[in-house]
Design a protein around this motif. Structure first.
Motif, PDB file in Angstrom:
ATOM      1  N   LYS A 166       0.895  -1.154   0.000  1.00 28.56           N
ATOM      2  CA  LYS A 166       0.000   0.000   0.000  1.00 28.56           C
ATOM      3  C   LYS A 166       0.930   1.198   0.000  1.00 28.56           C
ATOM      4  O   LYS A 166       1.701   1.392   0.948  1.00 28.56           O
ATOM      5  CB  LYS A 166      -0.906   0.017   1.230  1.00 28.56           C
ATOM      6  N   SER A 176      -3.586   7.020  -1.716  1.00 33.15           N
ATOM      7  CA  SER A 176      -3.007   5.681  -1.598  1.00 33.15           C
ATOM      8  C   SER A 176      -3.386   4.814  -2.787  1.00 33.15           C
ATOM      9  O   SER A 176      -4.424   5.017  -3.417  1.00 33.15           O
ATOM     10  CB  SER A 176      -3.458   5.006  -0.297  1.00 33.15           C
ATOM     11  N   ILE A 178      -3.245   0.490  -3.886  1.00 33.79           N
ATOM     12  CA  ILE A 178      -3.061  -0.867  -3.374  1.00 33.79           C
ATOM     13  C   ILE A 178      -2.434  -1.731  -4.470  1.00 33.79           C
ATOM     14  O   ILE A 178      -2.936  -1.788  -5.592  1.00 33.79           O
ATOM     15  CB  ILE A 178      -4.406  -1.489  -2.947  1.00 33.79           C
TER      16      ILE A 178
END
Length: 189
Positions: A166, A176, A178
């Motif tokens: 992440k 962010s 992933i």
């Protein structure tokens, strides 16, 4: 900020490597097309094969084993790049999990570095990193960097393994991404 410093270091390494590598070198297990770094980024599958680089070396000054794993989608070292920087007191081992949350003490400096750092640069030249172990300050900002890497094969010719992460953009955005289903088979340089 550390992210900018890491990005500059990574770009310097990529440019240096690109200028010194030859496509005529050993093609690996089958051929050079067999090397890859694949992952899913926020649900989108990606595969980087254009430029790959892996190097392990021992840093006598800090008594650490340092590793660099780099791959890009294009020949432009500033876009669509994924890289890992590894630090360990022991030689890298297959089956061992390397994690951003584990720190390695650099001998002679008392500085600590994360065992694993990941940098992703997107097609728009925006960088995202997982580079900081958990801390109260990061927790208060809602940030927890995550990155894990495991080697399943380490030979003199290539490395193979899996990874996940992440990663976060620079402050103040804190966007962010992933990274899941990461896998690689890369030629050692």
């Amino acid at each position: 900020m550390c992210a900018s410093f890491l990005r500059v270091c990574m770009l310097f390494v990529l440019i240096l490597i690109a200028n010194s590598c030859s496509k005529d070198s050993d093609p690996g297990p089958d051929n050079s097309d067999s090397y890859y770094l694949r992952f899913t980024l926020d649900g989108v599958k990606k595969e980087y094969k254009m430029f790959t680089y892996v190097q392990f070396k021992y840093d006598q000054d800090h008594l650490t084993h340092n590793g660099y794993v780099l791959a890009s989608l294009t020949s432009d070292p500033t876009k669509e790049v994924l890289s890992f920087f590894l630090y360990s007191k022991q030689e890298y081992q297959k089956g061992q999990e390397y994690d951003v949350q584990n720190e390695v003490l650099l001998s002679g400096t008392n500085a600590k570095l994360p065992q694993l750092t990941m940098v992703y640069i997107d097609k728009d030249d925006k960088s995202y990193t997982a580079q900081f172990p958990d801390s109260p300050t990061l927790q208060s900002l809602g940030i927890k960097h995550e990155a894990k890497l495991v080697f399943s094969e380490i030979t003199n010719d290539h490395v193979k393994g899996t990874f996940s992460a992440k990663v976060f953009s620079e402050f103040p955005e804190k966007e962010s991404l992933i990274v899941t289903d990461g896998e690689f088979l890369l030629k050692r340089n």
